[in-house]
Motif scaffolding. Structure first.
Motif, PDB file in Angstrom:
ATOM      1  N   PRO C 243      -2.214 -51.491   0.855  1.00  9.92           N
ATOM      2  CA  PRO C 243      -3.230 -52.593   1.165  1.00  9.92           C
ATOM      3  C   PRO C 243      -4.409 -52.184   1.281  1.00  9.92           C
ATOM      4  CG  PRO C 243      -1.597 -52.144   3.247  1.00  9.92           C
ATOM      5  CD  PRO C 243      -1.199 -51.093   2.093  1.00  9.92           C
ATOM      6  N   TYR C 244      -5.169 -52.798   0.502  1.00 13.70           N
ATOM      7  CA  TYR C 244      -6.812 -52.411   0.486  1.00 13.70           C
ATOM      8  C   TYR C 244      -7.339 -53.373   1.359  1.00 13.70           C
ATOM      9  CZ  TYR C 244      -6.301 -49.720  -4.012  1.00 13.70           C
ATOM     10  OH  TYR C 244      -6.020 -48.755  -4.806  1.00 13.70           O
ATOM     11  N   SER C 245      -8.490 -53.291   1.974  1.00 11.41           N
ATOM     12  CA  SER C 245      -9.173 -54.270   2.686  1.00 11.41           C
ATOM     13  C   SER C 245      -9.662 -55.450   1.749  1.00 11.41           C
ATOM     14  CB  SER C 245     -10.342 -53.566   3.470  1.00 11.41           C
ATOM     15  OG  SER C 245     -11.326 -53.532   2.773  1.00 11.41           O
ATOM     16  N   PHE C 264      -7.411 -43.745  -3.729  1.00 14.31           N
ATOM     17  CA  PHE C 264      -7.815 -44.371  -2.827  1.00 14.31           C
ATOM     18  C   PHE C 264      -7.015 -44.431  -1.444  1.00 14.31           C
ATOM     19  CE2 PHE C 264      -9.637 -47.068  -6.410  1.00 14.31           C
ATOM     20  CZ  PHE C 264     -10.947 -46.689  -6.212  1.00 14.31           C
ATOM     21  N   PHE C 265      -5.811 -43.767  -1.707  1.00 15.01           N
ATOM     22  CA  PHE C 265      -4.999 -43.643  -0.446  1.00 15.01           C
ATOM     23  C   PHE C 265      -4.404 -41.986  -0.423  1.00 15.01           C
ATOM     24  CE2 PHE C 265      -4.799 -48.083  -1.019  1.00 15.01           C
ATOM     25  CZ  PHE C 265      -5.159 -48.416   0.255  1.00 15.01           C
TER      26      PHE C 265
ATOM     27  N   ASP D 418     -10.823 -46.442   2.881  1.00 13.07           N
ATOM     28  CA  ASP D 418     -11.091 -47.932   2.851  1.00 13.07           C
ATOM     29  C   ASP D 418     -11.353 -48.422   4.485  1.00 13.07           C
ATOM     30  OD1 ASP D 418     -11.498 -50.520   2.311  1.00 13.07           O
ATOM     31  OD2 ASP D 418      -9.552 -51.029   1.728  1.00 13.07           O
ATOM     32  N   ASN D 422     -14.842 -49.641   6.089  1.00 16.67           N
ATOM     33  CA  ASN D 422     -15.051 -51.082   6.895  1.00 16.67           C
ATOM     34  C   ASN D 422     -15.411 -50.784   8.406  1.00 16.67           C
ATOM     35  OD1 ASN D 422     -14.088 -53.852   5.312  1.00 16.67           O
ATOM     36  ND2 ASN D 422     -12.593 -52.161   4.682  1.00 16.67           N
TER      37      ASN D 422
END
Lengths: 441, 441, 441, 441
Positions: C243-245, C264-265, D418, D422
């Protein structure tokens, strides 16, 4: 790292231009110590080379510089360990040039030697030879700079860039320096203080900015150029084109080079050439006469300097430009000169691997072109068109594809029709058959 | 998401073409349910609009489709909530076209309405109006598609792309479908099985590949095209250009469109037009006559279908192409059509934000162009040249810069000289003064 | 022109995937009449090929289609007159894959088989072999289409494009079709109604637009994707990334593919893989187990269809995608599929001669990519970075340059340090020495 | 045309760097006659400006040059008729810098002031101010050159290029001159004889060629750099990065700048910074201390020259570089300097309208970049990635789009996740709220 002295090899050494080159090297001896200058030619040119070579030796002796002049008919022997190679050969000599001019004219088409049909066939004859020379250079003097001033200089440079992996090649032309001279005169300043930004390809460049001591005076110059008097036009005939309308120049936002006469004043240029055709005075014919007289002069044993008459030969600043370029490379001067090099993004919307004629900083590592961005919109169509003509011509020169030659010629703005493109290509192929084996496989 | 029915607004609704458009919508009613068709014109065109509108209503009634025809002189009222807007207006009507043609011809220059001087001035008159229409669309029906078939369709499209932020604009021309028809005939196959890859801009496209049921038959077609008989040339005169030499076509490696006659057979085209000039039969004059006859026909109350004579009007497939395009967008068919869209890399070496005419997959989200890579070398120069002419013309149309207009015209291959460029621009500016306030500030 | 029937050659025919391919061809026999299917493998794979081949024959027999299955260990014999060649071979088989995964993990680096170190070494082993296969194709079946689904599919395609002059090559991946399936589910529509615009390279694509029946639903989808519940994420684990923001997805303006998890993770992915490393359950190990079971199943003489268990093998839609692609080419369907092809300007700011994975219209002349313009700004940096990694890897695969391999790995975002790049490259070179003669000259 | 004397305006004149600038102008007075130097600051900086200004006046007096120092709190009054404007302001002063560094570090993320989160927020604070300054310049001194050495200098330059039509802007950094110094040392030659070709963006450049007196010594240098001893690394710590492996450097084929430590030795750099975080010695904190001491020194009335201690402030060559640049423009020297300018094709595959840091010939018409062609393959991915980060940051700075800020940060290689992107964006937005109205509309 800089060598104490340099060896230069001039291919086509028997050319009538050679005394100017000699004078150039003599004048610059302090900063450019040419130890050996090899003048190379083919057997068929023995008479001329002997004459020119003897004069060269007398010039050197009179000047008292320790420059050794060597005459050679063996290109490979000459190239060994050269530092600079200059090429000024003319395949088929002046008779071939006369055919390049007269055959198109006999059909009412401009036959000039670097644009249109004439230039195309000069490329067809020259490119295979230059590619062979490059092979020899890569074997015998791989670190040498090849400075070509054989026309069509742009196409020759691009042929080397696209068909060999040799990088150290520079194409040279005297048009930009003549433009600088003209601009200096118009602005009332000294030539040495003027630099330009130019965009285009050999014999098809536009000045897109002009600086005096680094400050742009372009708008002022453009306005002047847009409103030249008839007198100005005549006085500066080596530089100014036929008179354009103010609106055209202002709308163009760039200053054409003299060769643009062929494209923008085609009718007037053609009329003049047709007159020459009738009277047997096309450029090649005039030059043949001049050359005869020059060689007559050269053979006088008392002559030991460049005769004044050579300056009337045309292309006078060519050899000077070549000497300047060599001197700047040798001394890493970092000055601005205008040469034909790999584009590499300098003109953003032309292919990176094409040759362009642009302002370069001259260093010991060769010319470093200054980025100019995209072609100014008004000149972009025409420059692309000439570049496409050049690229098709190069491909035809290498492949010997007659169809490509016909298409290239028909797409050239100087060619009035498809029908004539076919006729003129065929007659020129036949006339130059001896030098064009690639088309007669 | 698909609406049950659509509202279409046709600007320039009083055009003699309109009955074809009506016929097209009637024929396609099952798949393209046009609920409302607004025909919009200016007051000066009231007579024509009334005549055409009455015919349109009779056609619809006879066909028994529930399509409402609305006549309007209020563009803004009409545009409200439109799904598609088509533009077929002619600023200055046919008299302006006749001037566009006759003034250049009076100086021996081709004055055709989409290329050269004629097209330039049609652009000057049309672009400011189309930009105003786009403003209205953005306010009143921002989700509508604007389908322009006012010439010069390519320049009009590019003007919108460069001078507004409205994206949903498509320029339409009948040249590509005529090429498809011609190729099908040459290959002995059905039109519906033929697709092309084309590169170029409106009225200046080249077929660079041709497929039958997806398989390339290009080399075969090129060979046929290179060896057309005189008879073929005559039989397919809407499609085939004047006869090229085999070598040119093979060297070109691409098939020109009929409009290339103007550039590759300038002399022949000019002679023909000069003859028309003398006899008062330039295209605009012929069309004026035809139109008179058409409107005479249209006014017959018993007429309730498109009269056969309209097909002689020229540009016959235009309306059909427009109906097809709208139908494909409405139904997301995914078929290939040839339209003017933002380049976006489709032709790699033309500006991304220019308009190009290329093969597109037509979807509910509009045309999606198929990448074609770089321009094929032989056509690249010419296409760049015409694109530069287009871009300069657009800038002049928006800015009202006379210098730019003169430069653009002189750079167009149809213009023989700088002198004439000035004369013709000035005479056309004067003649169209009423419609060109931007040049008379 | 369309042949009545086709000959397909599958290199790496002994793969456990083959039954799916057989099933695919059987299902499509009406529209894609495969007359001969040659399953080719190397001697070392004889057992597997015999087992799979026997199953294939039973499947065909049961289905009652006249498809001839030929087993072969002679690639050149098999290729003769093929219409399509598919490649699904794995040089070094699964043990090599396990090394690709475990060696990097032993140093705390992700060792996934298409990204990072694992993918790099799979490229090193595969590219020389595929270049040899292309040579055979060019000699024995030059008109065949080569459809590669050997990973890394993008690099393999680009290697062929850059190092041969063979054009008819297509790289295939199942990621895009899985994305389509996921998007359809999210929007509550049918898969067949969904098309995408994607930008990127194999295993590194982003959806930049999504259409339902041609209408863009992208903004709606992006918003949904930005706010996925944890449950959604789990349910669609083949498709949705971790899950991305919301802010990241909205700022990105594009939807990543599942492989973006690696980038990204990285931390989460690495932790999971390190756990697998400890328990001997890295992907290659799991797949080895699955394969053993599958081959056990395949060898049952009563089995005459694809066993359900194969779907757990992963990559399930690969063979289906291959069958669809072949069918669309054979039938010139013009539908949209997502494949690896020569860029050619489709993504304007990637090299024209690189491979990209994009939406293409599939025709009898192969895939025709739809122009997408420049990379959307937020994704441009990452896509360039992966493309540079791919290109360096290809150059290293061809040249055997260890320095280039180290630099490429260190520049890959999955590699934590220069030191580890050196260690991992050396260990993998040693481990795969047998298949990497180019590095051990 | 050259003016007899120049007026310079320094915005952020109260900076502790100013004495170096004063020294620079004094030293160069013969060739660069600065008639007036206006030091401008905001009211909040009155104390510092008074102190620095008084020192400046004493320095000028002692040197005996007729340079007038004017202190001003009215930017618009100061700008009137300026010839050069230099900007060295720091919005939010050092406390803001400390937040830029400490907030990211508090979450385990590098918070360096020009790369990553710190640089991003410095851009957010600075860009709106610089765009206002440009508006003033365009009104009050439109012919002035704006020389910006406020970080992030590359982003500031690009923001001006993309969001105004002001062309005369140059971004300046001391990294390139430090690289030249380091290379000279490594090759045992003088700095003045060394020039470089560089590709990249501010704080992210690579040397792709290095010349001594114009001759390339790059391969030799690359080999040396690939095999630096630990001692070399320590001795040249302002220039050499942490030690790379020989394979990486040889495979890269380019020499990184010291800032690459952040990207290639992220772990080591982070550890060091976390230590500083704990001990209250992050760069901003150290510099605050140094500044206090410097201002203490500056306030001594007997001091009339630049104190030695300033050199420890870091960035020491910045002011020198600025003086050199101004001097070269004023005198049209044509020497090579390394500055941030509009790309314009210099790096062929970066956007033409982006800022790049490259070698330029400095003329009276500003810097003229030397074309470098495409990015060398190994560095291309990373440079594109940083450029995308820069462009997204600029857009976010102008639009105040938080999503874009989060996406930009997450795409920066220094940001580990990510989630942290934020958190860190939100904390920094809150911390700098006062200076970021665009994000709190």
């Amino acid at each position: 790292m800089k060598k104490d002295s340099v060896k230069i090899v001039t291919i086509g050494g028997g050319s009538s231009y050679t005394p100017e080159l000699i004078e150039g090297f003599i004048k610059r001896y302090d900063t450019l110590p040419v130890r050996e200058l090899w003048l190379v030619d083919i057997e068929a040119g023995r008479d001329k080379l002997e004459t020119v070579g003897a004069l060269a030796k007398r010039m050197v002796e009179k000047a008292g510089v320790p420059m050794k002049i060597v005459l050679s008919y063996d290109r490979r022997e000459a190239l060994k360990d050269a530092d600079f190679v200059t090429t000024q050969m003319r395949i088929g000599r002046l008779p071939a040039r006369i055919l390049d001019e007269r055959i198109p004219l006999s059909h009412g088409m401009i036959g000039q030697e670097t644009n249109g049909a004439g230039g195309m066939f000069k490329a067809f004859r020259t490119i295979p030879v230059i590619l062979d020379i490059v092979k020899d250079i890569q074997e015998l003097c791989p670190n040498a700079w090849l400075i070509n001033f054989t026309n069509p200089a742009g196409m020759v440079t691009e042929a080397i860039l696209r068909h060999t992996n040799f990088k150290k090649t520079i194409g040279l032309c005297n048009v930009p320096v003549n433009m600088v001279a003209g601009f200096a005169k118009m602005l009332g300043v000294e030539e040495k203080d003027v630099t330009m930004e130019i965009q285009g390809v050999n014999h098809f460049i536009f000045a897109t900015d002009v600086f005096v001591n680094g400050e742009s005076r372009f708008q002022e110059l453009l306005d002047k150029y847009a409103h030249l008097s008839a007198e100005d036009t005549i006085q500066m005939k080596n530089f100014v084109s036929l008179p354009y309308s103010p609106a055209f120049i202002e709308g163009l936002g760039a200053i054409p080079c003299p060769y643009h006469n062929y494209y923008f004043f085609t009718k007037e240029q053609l009329e003049e050439e047709l007159e020459q055709f009738k009277t047997g005075t096309v450029r090649g014919e005039v030059v043949s006469e001049t050359e005869k007289e020059l060689f007559e002069l050269y053979s006088h044993e008392e002559l030991a300097e460049k005769p004044k008459q050579l300056e009337m030969r045309g292309g006078a600043k060519y050899s000077d430009a070549a000497c300047n370029l060599i001197q700047s490379i040798y001394n890493d001067t970092g000055d601005i000169q205008y040469v034909n090099v790999r584009n590499n993004g300098t003109i953003l919307d032309l292919p990176a691997d094409s040759a362009v004629e642009v302002a370069c900083r001259i260093t010991a590592d060769g010319p470093k072109p200054l980025a100019t961005g995209e072609l100014k919109l008004p000149i972009s169509g025409y420059v692309h068109m000439i570049k496409a003509f050049e690229r098709m011509t190069i491909e035809a020169a290498v492949s010997g594809d007659r169809n490509l030659a016909v298409a290239a010629l028909n797409l050239n703005p100087l060619c009035p029709s498809d029908e004539l493109a076919n006729i003129v290509v065929d007659e020129l192929l036949e006339a130059h058959k001896e030098y064009l084996p690639q088309f007669f496989k």
